[in-house]
Design a protein around this motif. Structure first.
Motif, PDB file in Angstrom:
ATOM      1  N   GLU A 185      95.552  12.189  79.433  1.00 32.92           N
ATOM      2  CA  GLU A 185      96.188  13.326  80.116  1.00 32.92           C
ATOM      3  C   GLU A 185      96.495  14.444  79.134  1.00 32.92           C
ATOM      4  N   LEU A 186      97.047  14.078  77.980  1.00 36.45           N
ATOM      5  CA  LEU A 186      97.397  15.086  76.972  1.00 36.45           C
ATOM      6  C   LEU A 186      96.152  15.826  76.503  1.00 36.45           C
ATOM      7  N   ALA A 187      95.058  15.090  76.307  1.00 35.52           N
ATOM      8  CA  ALA A 187      93.814  15.719  75.845  1.00 35.52           C
ATOM      9  C   ALA A 187      93.329  16.783  76.824  1.00 35.52           C
TER      10      ALA A 187
ATOM     11  N   VAL B 295      98.136  24.044  70.032  1.00 43.61           N
ATOM     12  CA  VAL B 295      98.743  22.722  69.895  1.00 43.61           C
ATOM     13  C   VAL B 295      98.521  22.304  68.446  1.00 43.61           C
ATOM     14  N   GLY B 296      99.591  22.350  67.666  1.00 38.34           N
ATOM     15  CA  GLY B 296      99.460  22.138  66.232  1.00 38.34           C
ATOM     16  C   GLY B 296      99.766  20.738  65.762  1.00 38.34           C
ATOM     17  N   LYS B 297     100.385  19.933  66.630  1.00 39.82           N
ATOM     18  CA  LYS B 297     100.749  18.580  66.226  1.00 39.82           C
ATOM     19  C   LYS B 297     100.778  17.684  67.456  1.00 39.82           C
TER      20      LYS B 297
ATOM     21  N   LYS C 292     102.743   6.690  76.052  1.00 44.54           N
ATOM     22  CA  LYS C 292     103.390   7.932  75.648  1.00 44.54           C
ATOM     23  C   LYS C 292     102.463   8.781  74.776  1.00 44.54           C
ATOM     24  N   ALA C 293     102.577  10.085  74.943  1.00 38.68           N
ATOM     25  CA  ALA C 293     101.865  11.034  74.081  1.00 38.68           C
ATOM     26  C   ALA C 293     102.652  12.339  74.057  1.00 38.68           C
ATOM     27  N   VAL C 294     102.676  12.981  72.897  1.00 38.63           N
ATOM     28  CA  VAL C 294     103.490  14.189  72.713  1.00 38.63           C
ATOM     29  C   VAL C 294     102.668  15.264  71.994  1.00 38.63           C
ATOM     30  N   ALA C 295     102.850  16.502  72.385  1.00 41.39           N
ATOM     31  CA  ALA C 295     102.213  17.642  71.720  1.00 41.39           C
ATOM     32  C   ALA C 295     103.260  18.699  71.408  1.00 41.39           C
ATOM     33  N   GLU C 296     103.157  19.297  70.240  1.00 41.78           N
ATOM     34  CA  GLU C 296     104.024  20.409  69.860  1.00 41.78           C
ATOM     35  C   GLU C 296     103.187  21.680  69.861  1.00 41.78           C
ATOM     36  N   ILE C 297     103.703  22.705  70.521  1.00 44.21           N
ATOM     37  CA  ILE C 297     102.905  23.869  70.883  1.00 44.21           C
ATOM     38  C   ILE C 297     103.512  25.153  70.322  1.00 44.21           C
ATOM     39  N   ASP C 298     102.659  25.980  69.750  1.00 49.46           N
ATOM     40  CA  ASP C 298     103.055  27.289  69.226  1.00 49.46           C
ATOM     41  C   ASP C 298     102.452  28.374  70.106  1.00 49.46           C
ATOM     42  N   VAL C 299     103.296  29.306  70.550  1.00 42.03           N
ATOM     43  CA  VAL C 299     102.846  30.424  71.385  1.00 42.03           C
ATOM     44  C   VAL C 299     103.164  31.732  70.675  1.00 42.03           C
ATOM     45  N   ARG C 300     102.213  32.663  70.681  1.00 39.96           N
ATOM     46  CA  ARG C 300     102.435  34.003  70.113  1.00 39.96           C
ATOM     47  C   ARG C 300     102.025  35.058  71.134  1.00 39.96           C
ATOM     48  N   GLY C 301     102.824  36.127  71.213  1.00 43.62           N
ATOM     49  CA  GLY C 301     102.510  37.202  72.129  1.00 43.62           C
ATOM     50  C   GLY C 301     103.039  38.533  71.623  1.00 43.62           C
ATOM     51  N   LYS C 302     102.382  39.625  71.994  1.00 44.14           N
ATOM     52  CA  LYS C 302     102.730  40.948  71.471  1.00 44.14           C
ATOM     53  C   LYS C 302     103.897  41.605  72.190  1.00 44.14           C
ATOM     54  N   THR C 303     104.138  41.192  73.440  1.00 50.82           N
ATOM     55  CA  THR C 303     105.204  41.832  74.209  1.00 50.82           C
ATOM     56  C   THR C 303     106.146  40.791  74.798  1.00 50.82           C
ATOM     57  N   THR C 304     107.361  41.225  75.070  1.00 47.82           N
ATOM     58  CA  THR C 304     108.340  40.350  75.708  1.00 47.82           C
ATOM     59  C   THR C 304     107.834  39.900  77.068  1.00 47.82           C
ATOM     60  N   GLU C 305     107.223  40.826  77.805  1.00 48.92           N
ATOM     61  CA  GLU C 305     106.701  40.503  79.134  1.00 48.92           C
ATOM     62  C   GLU C 305     105.665  39.385  79.069  1.00 48.92           C
ATOM     63  N   GLU C 306     104.783  39.455  78.076  1.00 44.37           N
ATOM     64  CA  GLU C 306     103.739  38.447  77.958  1.00 44.37           C
ATOM     65  C   GLU C 306     104.303  37.093  77.545  1.00 44.37           C
ATOM     66  N   LEU C 307     105.263  37.097  76.635  1.00 42.80           N
ATOM     67  CA  LEU C 307     105.896  35.832  76.239  1.00 42.80           C
ATOM     68  C   LEU C 307     106.590  35.173  77.416  1.00 42.80           C
ATOM     69  N   GLU C 308     107.251  35.976  78.225  1.00 42.64           N
ATOM     70  CA  GLU C 308     107.945  35.422  79.395  1.00 42.64           C
ATOM     71  C   GLU C 308     106.950  34.888  80.415  1.00 42.64           C
ATOM     72  N   ARG C 309     105.806  35.548  80.549  1.00 40.84           N
ATOM     73  CA  ARG C 309     104.762  35.060  81.465  1.00 40.84           C
ATOM     74  C   ARG C 309     104.269  33.685  81.033  1.00 40.84           C
ATOM     75  N   VAL C 310     103.968  33.551  79.736  1.00 42.68           N
ATOM     76  CA  VAL C 310     103.463  32.279  79.226  1.00 42.68           C
ATOM     77  C   VAL C 310     104.548  31.203  79.331  1.00 42.68           C
ATOM     78  N   HIS C 311     105.785  31.584  79.048  1.00 39.82           N
ATOM     79  CA  HIS C 311     106.891  30.627  79.165  1.00 39.82           C
ATOM     80  C   HIS C 311     106.967  30.052  80.579  1.00 39.82           C
ATOM     81  N   ASN C 312     106.928  30.926  81.565  1.00 36.19           N
ATOM     82  CA  ASN C 312     107.009  30.467  82.957  1.00 36.19           C
ATOM     83  C   ASN C 312     105.818  29.583  83.307  1.00 36.19           C
TER      84      ASN C 312
ATOM     85  N   ILE D 287     108.183  28.158  70.943  1.00 38.88           N
ATOM     86  CA  ILE D 287     107.981  26.807  70.422  1.00 38.88           C
ATOM     87  C   ILE D 287     108.258  25.811  71.550  1.00 38.88           C
ATOM     88  N   TYR D 288     107.267  24.958  71.831  1.00 41.69           N
ATOM     89  CA  TYR D 288     107.369  24.068  72.992  1.00 41.69           C
ATOM     90  C   TYR D 288     106.936  22.645  72.643  1.00 41.69           C
TER      91      TYR D 288
END
Length: 394
Positions: A213-215, A235-237, A250-270, A188-189
């Motif tokens: 920029e946000l767009a 980007v859900g909101k 100002k502009a803000v986006a709330e982001i949902d990320v899903r991944g099947k493996t810990t390695e992939e989630l960490e890659r996207v996080h970075n 969640i970002y």
């Protein structure tokens, strides 16, 4: 298993009575008073039907949780079930507990009060059959799963670290009642963009739009979704700007990320943490983290499913299937610490939807499946027989 199945069939009407009772106690995630009341009911019900020890885990802001313990021995089996629902108080008036043929409907009946009651009666059947287990069973009822486990996460993870196996009573997948052997992890970002404000009619060239920029960032982010690997970024909101005639600062986006493996989630996080503005005149701040790790289909999880499949076929005449899902559950929290099998709850459809229901004809079967798994992984110490067990307890 034969003795346990007989006890489940004997207790079917009582199980239905408790199912109706719990569904008619509304328990919206945001209503602490009602959640605390249901927590007390769960504690009393466990002691009444099974015995053992129960503890109310008091929480200041969210609903209280309930920890129950039955049996003794080295090691423990953990059973998880949340009792909060997504349905606001008052839903019961327009969506009452109802039985229509094989369908039992009502707020939370499928997700996941049906599974909760099946779990309690699986233990009751083992107890009533006079079976003593070699390991203790810990049941944790939590009140905040639907809102991301803000207060129960610590307790769930602590119990998982002490457990040999974890069973999660979330609903089965689809009308087949498939067990969930894999769940995606969740991140969640929040992206905050700062531009340069100016009058959109008088001095538009002096401004730099944060919304623009946000767009561009959103288009790029959505382009990183990869359905082949199962990684999704959504980007859900969004929000931003102050008036139609002002270049947005100002502009803000709330982001949902899903991944099947810990390695992939960490890659996207970075990747997210290293994002730079596309327009160098804007500033970009990323915040957030991985909220829950995936429940990965490890060798232990596969072995647990194969055991469940054998029990279902040999004792219940059911061909069990396995599924994976992108949704999160308590099982994501336990998976990093102990082998976890999810989706052992009710069979039906409509989680979080107006047609939410479970199938009455599958209740006994699912109850027996869980009982079989508990006995398999907790180990049967002895079988005293119903009369001997009842005499011992009295």
């Amino acid at each position: 298993m034969k003795k346990v199945i007989e006890q489940i069939e004997k207790n079917h009407e009582q199980m239905f009575h408790y199912l109706r009772n719990i569904v008619e106690q509304e328990s919206f995630s945001a209503d602490k008073e009602r959640l605390d009341s249901l927590a007390l009911w769960l504690s009393d019900t466990f002691k009444e039907l099974i015995g053992g020890k129960t503890e109310i885990i008091e929480v200041e802001k969210y609903g209280n949780h309930v920890r129950c313990e039955w049996g003794e021995g080295d090691g423990q089996i953990l059973i998880l079930s949340h009792f909060d629902t997504v349905w606001p108080i008052g839903t019961l008036k327009k969506m009452p507990f109802r039985v229509e043929g094989d369908r039992v409907s009502g707020p939370g009946v499928f997700d996941m009060k049906g599974g909760l009651i099946q779990g309690v009666f699986a233990l009751k059947a083992i107890r009533d059959a006079g079976i003593a287990l070699s390991k203790k069973v810990v049941v944790l009822f939590d009140s905040d799963e639907e809102i991301g486990n803000p207060s129960s996460r610590f307790y769930i993870e602590q119990e998982a670290k002490k457990s040999d196996r974890v069973f999660v009573l979330e609903p089965g997948m689809t009308i087949e009642g498939g067990l969930k052997t894999a769940r995606k992890g969740v991140g969640i970002y929040r992206m905050e963009v700062t531009g340069i404000p100016s009058h959109s009619g008088v001095d538009p060239e002096k401004g730099v739009s944060a919304i623009d920029e946000l767009a561009h960032q959103i288009i790029w982010l959505h382009g990183q979704t990869d359905f082949k690997t199962g990684t999704t970024i959504n980007v859900g909101k969004i929000s931003g700007g102050s008036a139609t005639n002002v270049i947005a600062e100002k502009a803000v986006a709330e982001i949902d990320v899903r991944g099947k493996t810990t390695e992939e989630l960490e890659r996207v996080h970075n990747m997210l943490m290293e994002l730079e503005p596309i327009n160098e005149r804007t500033k970009l701040i990323m915040s957030g983290d991985i909220n829950r790790m995936p429940l990965e289909r490890t060798e232990h999880v596969q072995e647990m499913f194969q055991t469940a499949k054998r029990i279902a076929k040999e004792h219940l005449g059911v061909e069990l299937v396995e599924k994976e899902t992108g949704g999160g559950s308590d099982g994501n929290l336990t998976a990093p610490f102990a082998p976890t099998l999810d989706g052992l709850g009710a069979v039906g459809d409509g989680a979080h939807a107006n047609h939410e229901h479970l199938l009455l004809s599958r209740i006994n079967e699912r109850c027996a499946l869980l009982a079989g798994l508990i006995m398999n992984y907790a180990g049967v110490q002895k079988e005293e027989g119903v009369e001997a067990e009842q005499s011992r307890r009295s």
